[in-house]
Write a protein that holds these residues in place. Structure first.
Motif, PDB file in Angstrom:
ATOM      1  N   UNK A 186       0.833  -1.208   0.000  1.00 23.81           N
ATOM      2  CA  UNK A 186       0.000   0.000   0.000  1.00 23.81           C
ATOM      3  C   UNK A 186       0.865   1.253   0.000  1.00 23.81           C
ATOM      4  N   UNK A 187       1.986   1.212   0.731  1.00 25.59           N
ATOM      5  CA  UNK A 187       2.869   2.373   0.770  1.00 25.59           C
ATOM      6  C   UNK A 187       3.409   2.692  -0.625  1.00 25.59           C
ATOM      7  N   UNK A 188       3.772   1.659  -1.371  1.00 25.18           N
ATOM      8  CA  UNK A 188       4.289   1.884  -2.724  1.00 25.18           C
ATOM      9  C   UNK A 188       3.186   2.387  -3.656  1.00 25.18           C
ATOM     10  N   UNK A 189       1.983   1.867  -3.493  1.00 24.19           N
ATOM     11  CA  UNK A 189       0.875   2.340  -4.337  1.00 24.19           C
ATOM     12  C   UNK A 189       0.546   3.797  -4.014  1.00 24.19           C
ATOM     13  N   UNK A 190       0.602   4.141  -2.733  1.00 23.47           N
ATOM     14  CA  UNK A 190       0.374   5.538  -2.352  1.00 23.47           C
ATOM     15  C   UNK A 190       1.441   6.439  -2.967  1.00 23.47           C
ATOM     16  N   UNK A 191       2.680   5.981  -2.941  1.00 25.60           N
ATOM     17  CA  UNK A 191       3.782   6.749  -3.535  1.00 25.60           C
ATOM     18  C   UNK A 191       3.548   6.965  -5.025  1.00 25.60           C
ATOM     19  N   UNK A 192       3.085   5.921  -5.714  1.00 29.42           N
ATOM     20  CA  UNK A 192       2.805   6.042  -7.145  1.00 29.42           C
ATOM     21  C   UNK A 192       1.694   7.066  -7.406  1.00 29.42           C
ATOM     22  N   UNK A 193       0.698   7.064  -6.562  1.00 36.30           N
ATOM     23  CA  UNK A 193      -0.385   8.057  -6.715  1.00 36.30           C
ATOM     24  C   UNK A 193       0.137   9.469  -6.481  1.00 36.30           C
ATOM     25  N   UNK A 194       1.047   9.633  -5.531  1.00 30.97           N
ATOM     26  CA  UNK A 194       1.642  10.944  -5.292  1.00 30.97           C
ATOM     27  C   UNK A 194       2.381  11.442  -6.529  1.00 30.97           C
ATOM     28  N   UNK A 195       2.952  10.511  -7.297  1.00 32.74           N
ATOM     29  CA  UNK A 195       3.678  10.879  -8.512  1.00 32.74           C
ATOM     30  C   UNK A 195       2.738  11.175  -9.676  1.00 32.74           C
ATOM     31  N   UNK A 196       1.464  10.812  -9.532  1.00 32.22           N
ATOM     32  CA  UNK A 196       0.503  11.109 -10.584  1.00 32.22           C
ATOM     33  C   UNK A 196      -0.256   9.923 -11.129  1.00 32.22           C
ATOM     34  N   UNK A 197       0.036   8.710 -10.649  1.00 32.96           N
ATOM     35  CA  UNK A 197      -0.680   7.534 -11.149  1.00 32.96           C
ATOM     36  C   UNK A 197      -2.176   7.665 -10.874  1.00 32.96           C
ATOM     37  N   UNK A 198      -2.986   7.356 -11.881  1.00 31.26           N
ATOM     38  CA  UNK A 198      -4.439   7.416 -11.740  1.00 31.26           C
ATOM     39  C   UNK A 198      -5.007   6.117 -11.180  1.00 31.26           C
ATOM     40  N   UNK A 199      -4.341   5.016 -11.474  1.00 27.79           N
ATOM     41  CA  UNK A 199      -4.803   3.682 -11.078  1.00 27.79           C
ATOM     42  C   UNK A 199      -3.619   2.952 -10.460  1.00 27.79           C
ATOM     43  N   UNK A 200      -3.756   2.481  -9.215  1.00 27.15           N
ATOM     44  CA  UNK A 200      -2.688   1.760  -8.531  1.00 27.15           C
ATOM     45  C   UNK A 200      -3.192   0.370  -8.159  1.00 27.15           C
ATOM     46  N   UNK A 201      -2.573  -0.667  -8.727  1.00 27.80           N
ATOM     47  CA  UNK A 201      -3.047  -2.035  -8.604  1.00 27.80           C
ATOM     48  C   UNK A 201      -2.090  -2.875  -7.758  1.00 27.80           C
ATOM     49  N   UNK A 202      -2.656  -3.758  -6.953  1.00 28.88           N
ATOM     50  CA  UNK A 202      -1.881  -4.677  -6.125  1.00 28.88           C
ATOM     51  C   UNK A 202      -1.577  -5.930  -6.948  1.00 28.88           C
ATOM     52  N   UNK A 203      -0.289  -6.166  -7.230  1.00 33.51           N
ATOM     53  CA  UNK A 203       0.028  -7.319  -8.075  1.00 33.51           C
ATOM     54  C   UNK A 203      -0.128  -8.652  -7.342  1.00 33.51           C
ATOM     55  N   UNK A 204      -0.368  -8.617  -6.025  1.00 30.48           N
ATOM     56  CA  UNK A 204      -0.688  -9.846  -5.304  1.00 30.48           C
ATOM     57  C   UNK A 204      -2.139 -10.258  -5.542  1.00 30.48           C
ATOM     58  N   UNK A 205      -2.960  -9.324  -5.982  1.00 29.33           N
ATOM     59  CA  UNK A 205      -4.367  -9.594  -6.263  1.00 29.33           C
ATOM     60  C   UNK A 205      -4.561  -9.818  -7.763  1.00 29.33           C
ATOM     61  N   UNK A 206      -5.802  -9.859  -8.216  1.00 27.09           N
ATOM     62  CA  UNK A 206      -6.093 -10.037  -9.643  1.00 27.09           C
ATOM     63  C   UNK A 206      -6.008  -8.676 -10.328  1.00 27.09           C
ATOM     64  N   UNK A 207      -4.762  -8.242 -10.604  1.00 26.66           N
ATOM     65  CA  UNK A 207      -4.576  -6.886 -11.133  1.00 26.66           C
ATOM     66  C   UNK A 207      -5.182  -6.745 -12.525  1.00 26.66           C
ATOM     67  N   UNK A 208      -5.259  -7.839 -13.289  1.00 30.53           N
ATOM     68  CA  UNK A 208      -5.843  -7.769 -14.631  1.00 30.53           C
ATOM     69  C   UNK A 208      -7.328  -7.428 -14.547  1.00 30.53           C
TER      70      UNK A 208
END
Length: 336
Positions: A186-208
């Protein structure tokens, strides 16, 4: 001069599963080697900092050898001060600050590079930070040019919190694209959103499935992939019509199955590229394009350098262990 070398295992040594023993981070050591001399069109640079990349870990393990004629010393990006000019070089002067796109040799007190593969650092950026920018910028820009990432498209990058991913997010947003990433915490996904990512997916889940839901079934027009074989089928499934998948890494293996029927139905493209094995002319063109198109974005603050973790040159082993842990967000650098 001092350089980082790799202590190779004895011939025939194997691990607990009987596989050839691959040198770990602890096999890196400081060695005394001959200082290189610049040839015609080349420049000798005194190293201030060298970026640490996934490719460096692979080279240490014997899985990513340098091109023929290139030094065995690890290191694909570095920054420093021009020390000596080779014959015919008039684009640089002794004492200039430069950042280098290398085929090898960055983990040393001095390195030699073709003059065209050097660029001045972005205005206002120190050499330690600049040492972490050129390789990722060159990788992302050359590949996005290759697959023609276009304004308004949906762009997916795997490993969004890493060096490549964190730059790619910002570059794609600068092109006015919708950006999706995969990241493991979650920390990495939050970081990606701070950089501008619109969609942040957990690759441990069904990201597809999550990507399809987030894009109303559209998928990704362009995918930048560091995983290789493990994600090949998933990536093709994730492509939109006329989508383009570009593979730049093999963290998930080298051999996978490709559903050609599915690719045909999407009019999809699968391509793979390597920056390291390009010609001097091609690398020089890419370096010049980065300086022309990316450095202004850095200078304006549109693209912000990833957080930098510094390691002393003598602790290259610690840097490799840290990068191999999978816990890094941003970039690692060796300082001299």
């Amino acid at each position: 001069m001092r350089a980082i070398n790799v202590r190779q295992p004895a011939p025939g040594q194997t691990d607990s599963k009987g596989r050839p023993l691959r040198p770990g981070p602890e096999t890196l050591f400081v060695d005394e080697v001959e200082q290189p001399t610049p040839g015609p069109g080349e420049v000798l640079v005194r190293t201030v900092a060298a970026g640490v990349n996934r490719a460096d870990l692979l080279q240490r393990q014997g899985l990513y050898p340098p091109p023929k004629g290139i030094t065995d010393i690890i290191g694909l990006e570095a920054a420093g001060i021009v020390e000596t000019l080779g014959e015919g070089v008039d684009s640089w002067q002794v004492g200039d600050e430069v950042v280098a796109l290398l085929s090898g040799g960055g983990y040393a007190e001095y390195f030699v590079a073709p003059a065209g593969q050097l660029v001045a650092p972005p205005k206002g950026t120190d050499l330690v930070t600049a040492a972490t920018l050129l390789e990722v910028a060159a990788t992302v820009v050359s590949n996005m040019d290759h697959v023609h990432l276009t304004e308004g498209e949906t762009f997916l990058v795997h490993g969004g919190a890493g060096g490549i991913g964190s730059f790619a997010i910002q570059y794609a947003k600068a092109l006015d694209c919708r950006v999706a990433v995969t990241a493991g915490t979650q920390a990495k996904r939050d970081y990606c959103r701070e950089l501008g990512a619109d969609i942040a997916l957990d690759y441990h889940e069904d990201w597809l499935a999550d990507l399809r839901e987030a894009t109303d079934g559209h998928g990704a027009d362009v995918i930048l992939d560091i995983m290789g074989a493990k994600y090949l089928g998933l990536n093709v499934s994730a492509l939109a019509a006329d989508g383009r998948l570009v593979i730049i890494g093999m963290q998930g293996g080298t051999k996978g199955e490709l559903d050609i029927a599915q690719l045909l139905s999407k009019r999809g493209t699968v391509t793979a590229t390597s920056l390291r094995f390009r010609s001097v002319e091609q690398k020089s063109e890419i370096a010049a394009r980065v300086a022309e198109t990316v450095w202004p974005l850095v200078e304006r603050g549109t693209i912000v350098a990833a957080p930098v973790e510094q390691f002393a040159f003598e602790d290259a082993a610690g840097a490799h262990a840290r990068l191999g842990s999978g816990e890094v967000s941003g970039k690692l650098v060796l300082t001299f």
